[in-house]
Design a protein around this motif. Sequence first.
Motif, PDB file in Angstrom:
ATOM      1  N   ASN A 148       0.797  -1.242  -0.137  1.00  0.00           N
ATOM      2  CA  ASN A 148      -0.050  -0.006   0.113  1.00  0.00           C
ATOM      3  C   ASN A 148       0.836   1.301  -0.245  1.00  0.00           C
ATOM      4  O   ASN A 148       1.776   1.131   0.611  1.00  0.00           O
ATOM      5  CB  ASN A 148      -1.044  -0.138   1.237  1.00  0.00           C
ATOM      6  CG  ASN A 148      -2.066  -1.008   1.225  1.00  0.00           C
ATOM      7  OD1 ASN A 148      -1.993  -1.835   1.995  1.00  0.00           O
ATOM      8  ND2 ASN A 148      -2.722  -0.938  -0.025  1.00  0.00           N
ATOM      9  N   PHE A 149       0.370   2.223  -0.668  1.00  0.00           N
ATOM     10  CA  PHE A 149       1.324   3.669  -0.742  1.00  0.00           C
ATOM     11  C   PHE A 149       0.210   4.390   0.206  1.00  0.00           C
ATOM     12  O   PHE A 149      -0.993   4.584  -0.025  1.00  0.00           O
ATOM     13  CB  PHE A 149       0.859   4.131  -1.861  1.00  0.00           C
ATOM     14  CG  PHE A 149       1.771   5.677  -2.223  1.00  0.00           C
ATOM     15  CD1 PHE A 149       3.318   5.635  -2.158  1.00  0.00           C
ATOM     16  CD2 PHE A 149       0.952   6.791  -1.992  1.00  0.00           C
ATOM     17  CE1 PHE A 149       3.690   6.767  -2.293  1.00  0.00           C
ATOM     18  CE2 PHE A 149       1.599   8.145  -2.238  1.00  0.00           C
ATOM     19  CZ  PHE A 149       2.849   8.017  -2.304  1.00  0.00           C
ATOM     20  N   VAL A 150       0.626   4.707   1.359  1.00  0.00           N
ATOM     21  CA  VAL A 150      -0.211   5.196   2.466  1.00  0.00           C
ATOM     22  C   VAL A 150       0.020   6.805   2.470  1.00  0.00           C
ATOM     23  O   VAL A 150       0.974   7.505   2.460  1.00  0.00           O
ATOM     24  CB  VAL A 150       0.387   4.767   3.745  1.00  0.00           C
ATOM     25  CG1 VAL A 150      -0.598   5.564   5.000  1.00  0.00           C
ATOM     26  CG2 VAL A 150       0.014   2.958   4.151  1.00  0.00           C
ATOM     27  N   LYS A 202      -6.897   3.055  -8.335  1.00  0.00           N
ATOM     28  CA  LYS A 202      -5.716   2.965  -7.883  1.00  0.00           C
ATOM     29  C   LYS A 202      -5.667   2.232  -6.311  1.00  0.00           C
ATOM     30  O   LYS A 202      -5.364   2.946  -5.494  1.00  0.00           O
ATOM     31  CB  LYS A 202      -4.757   4.139  -7.663  1.00  0.00           C
ATOM     32  CG  LYS A 202      -4.660   4.830  -9.354  1.00  0.00           C
ATOM     33  CD  LYS A 202      -3.528   4.036 -10.016  1.00  0.00           C
ATOM     34  CE  LYS A 202      -2.090   4.182  -9.422  1.00  0.00           C
ATOM     35  NZ  LYS A 202      -1.114   3.602 -10.136  1.00  0.00           N
ATOM     36  N   PRO A 203      -6.240   0.776  -6.163  1.00  0.00           N
ATOM     37  CA  PRO A 203      -6.513   0.395  -4.805  1.00  0.00           C
ATOM     38  C   PRO A 203      -5.326   0.287  -3.921  1.00  0.00           C
ATOM     39  O   PRO A 203      -5.384   0.313  -2.910  1.00  0.00           O
ATOM     40  CB  PRO A 203      -6.873  -1.003  -5.159  1.00  0.00           C
ATOM     41  CG  PRO A 203      -6.451  -1.279  -6.596  1.00  0.00           C
ATOM     42  CD  PRO A 203      -6.345  -0.063  -7.073  1.00  0.00           C
ATOM     43  N   ASN A 204      -3.907   0.533  -4.566  1.00  0.00           N
ATOM     44  CA  ASN A 204      -3.053   0.418  -3.673  1.00  0.00           C
ATOM     45  C   ASN A 204      -2.517   1.694  -2.973  1.00  0.00           C
ATOM     46  O   ASN A 204      -1.949   1.917  -1.814  1.00  0.00           O
ATOM     47  CB  ASN A 204      -1.457   0.365  -4.446  1.00  0.00           C
ATOM     48  CG  ASN A 204      -1.221   1.371  -5.733  1.00  0.00           C
ATOM     49  OD1 ASN A 204      -2.191   1.569  -6.340  1.00  0.00           O
ATOM     50  ND2 ASN A 204       0.017   1.589  -5.335  1.00  0.00           N
ATOM     51  N   ASN A 250     -10.915   2.783  -0.255  1.00  0.00           N
ATOM     52  CA  ASN A 250      -9.372   3.460  -0.177  1.00  0.00           C
ATOM     53  C   ASN A 250      -9.175   4.555   0.903  1.00  0.00           C
ATOM     54  O   ASN A 250      -8.425   5.437   0.892  1.00  0.00           O
ATOM     55  CB  ASN A 250      -9.074   4.048  -1.599  1.00  0.00           C
ATOM     56  CG  ASN A 250      -9.741   4.933  -2.194  1.00  0.00           C
ATOM     57  OD1 ASN A 250     -10.987   5.342  -1.744  1.00  0.00           O
ATOM     58  ND2 ASN A 250      -9.394   5.636  -3.196  1.00  0.00           N
ATOM     59  N   VAL A 251     -10.480   4.617   1.599  1.00  0.00           N
ATOM     60  CA  VAL A 251     -10.476   5.633   2.878  1.00  0.00           C
ATOM     61  C   VAL A 251     -10.555   4.856   4.352  1.00  0.00           C
ATOM     62  O   VAL A 251     -11.476   4.040   4.333  1.00  0.00           O
ATOM     63  CB  VAL A 251     -11.337   6.732   2.728  1.00  0.00           C
ATOM     64  CG1 VAL A 251     -11.000   7.668   3.780  1.00  0.00           C
ATOM     65  CG2 VAL A 251     -11.102   7.456   1.376  1.00  0.00           C
ATOM     66  N   LYS A 252      -9.713   5.168   5.070  1.00  0.00           N
ATOM     67  CA  LYS A 252      -9.676   4.526   6.517  1.00  0.00           C
ATOM     68  C   LYS A 252      -9.701   5.527   7.516  1.00  0.00           C
ATOM     69  O   LYS A 252      -8.827   6.440   7.652  1.00  0.00           O
ATOM     70  CB  LYS A 252      -8.629   3.432   6.697  1.00  0.00           C
ATOM     71  CG  LYS A 252      -8.751   2.052   5.851  1.00  0.00           C
ATOM     72  CD  LYS A 252      -7.744   1.068   6.353  1.00  0.00           C
ATOM     73  CE  LYS A 252      -7.790  -0.113   5.737  1.00  0.00           C
ATOM     74  NZ  LYS A 252      -8.684  -1.067   6.110  1.00  0.00           N
ATOM     75  N   PHE A 253     -10.382   5.470   8.497  1.00  0.00           N
ATOM     76  CA  PHE A 253     -10.295   6.533   9.608  1.00  0.00           C
ATOM     77  C   PHE A 253     -10.060   5.499  10.768  1.00  0.00           C
ATOM     78  O   PHE A 253     -10.403   4.730  11.136  1.00  0.00           O
ATOM     79  CB  PHE A 253     -11.631   6.949   9.731  1.00  0.00           C
ATOM     80  CG  PHE A 253     -12.297   7.873   8.946  1.00  0.00           C
ATOM     81  CD1 PHE A 253     -12.197   9.291   9.188  1.00  0.00           C
ATOM     82  CD2 PHE A 253     -12.897   7.487   7.582  1.00  0.00           C
ATOM     83  CE1 PHE A 253     -12.840  10.387   8.211  1.00  0.00           C
ATOM     84  CE2 PHE A 253     -13.430   8.407   6.653  1.00  0.00           C
ATOM     85  CZ  PHE A 253     -13.150   9.843   6.893  1.00  0.00           C
TER      86      PHE A 253
END
Length: 414
Positions: A229-231, A257-259, A283-286
Amino acid sequence: MLHILIQCINYPPEIVGGGKYTGEMVEWLAARGHKISVITAPPFYPQWKIGEGYSGLAYRQEKHHGVEVIRCPLWVPSKPSSLKRVLVWLSFVIPAAPIVFWKIIREQPDVVFVIYPYLFAAPWVRLVSLLSKSKTWLHIQDYETDAAFELGFFKLKFVRWFATLFENGLLRSFNRVSTISRRMLERLKLKGVLPEKSVFFPNWVDTQMIFPTTNSEAFRAQFDLSTKNFVALYSGNMGVKQGLEILIEAAKKLQNKPNIMFILCGDGAIREQLVQQAQNLNNVKFIPLQPYEKLNQLLNMADVHLLPQRADAADLVMPSKLSGMLASGRPILATANPSTQVADTVKNAGLVVPPGDVGAFVEALLFMESNQEQCQEWGKRAREIAIREWDKEQILLKFEQELIITTRIAYNKG
């Protein structure tokens, strides 16, 4: 050694924003032998909720690291608005006023140090200090009045004229006025503060606690992230001034771009609004605020740090989170106009795009994701900037000297 009385609304155990810096400053000064007393509120920020184990209805006296802390009552709304924020400030300043009066008159501190919310707290402190030998110091983390009007919280021109006139006179009445960026320091001149009264007192970072690491796999795994993953990480307060909507809009455009994963860490007035906007995005995490002992791991989880900012907040605030971003040795993607302090700082440590320009933001993020060598070079420069300009020990040593000088000099009113 000095006796310093500090009035502020934010203080530890708050771990973000002004409370964090005030707490670190106080502990550092106390460790140097200075006598410090703090008048503050119960912790409530950025959750906008009174912290567990505290009350917003009662006074409370504490002792931490040899520092006396008096917490005063505070009203906190569940959903803050512009008017409610003013009421929050007043709900703290009014019950704090008699404690300030008693402390100044009875103990005669060398310096009375006022931090946010200064527009309501400072007049009372300045008035009472005239009855004592105490010097007065006003510290500006952000320009409350200017920000409120530029961000559209209040729109009546007469109110702005009166508030600005009142604020300018107030600033000129203090023995010292400090702020956290060079551009914000220049604004003091426009408000009539004499150069000899103005002090550059930036926020800082402990470069021994926040530093680049190479292994973030275990920490990433806690949030179902891998090294593939590209964070793109945003960490901090989620409020109006940050312009965080651009992150959600960018995530929508990058669903193919799921990575690339957008990680939003923190809390604040608009968090739930952002969660709703991102509810169908994979593709968003809180994630919740992390304790300070995990901050270095959190910051090093990022491949790029995100620093959005609204155009109308330019040079009225200086994001406190920037220092940690730089120290972690990771590149930064910021939204800021070219002439601002944020742009000047970030331009050598990443990319800067215009505020609100989702297309430019997405393009910049894609460039960073596909150019790892350039990102490593930006990260290296970021770390160098942190050590050279944002080191905690250097900044606080200079601040201590300014405090000592302040107690020895009598300024003419300007």
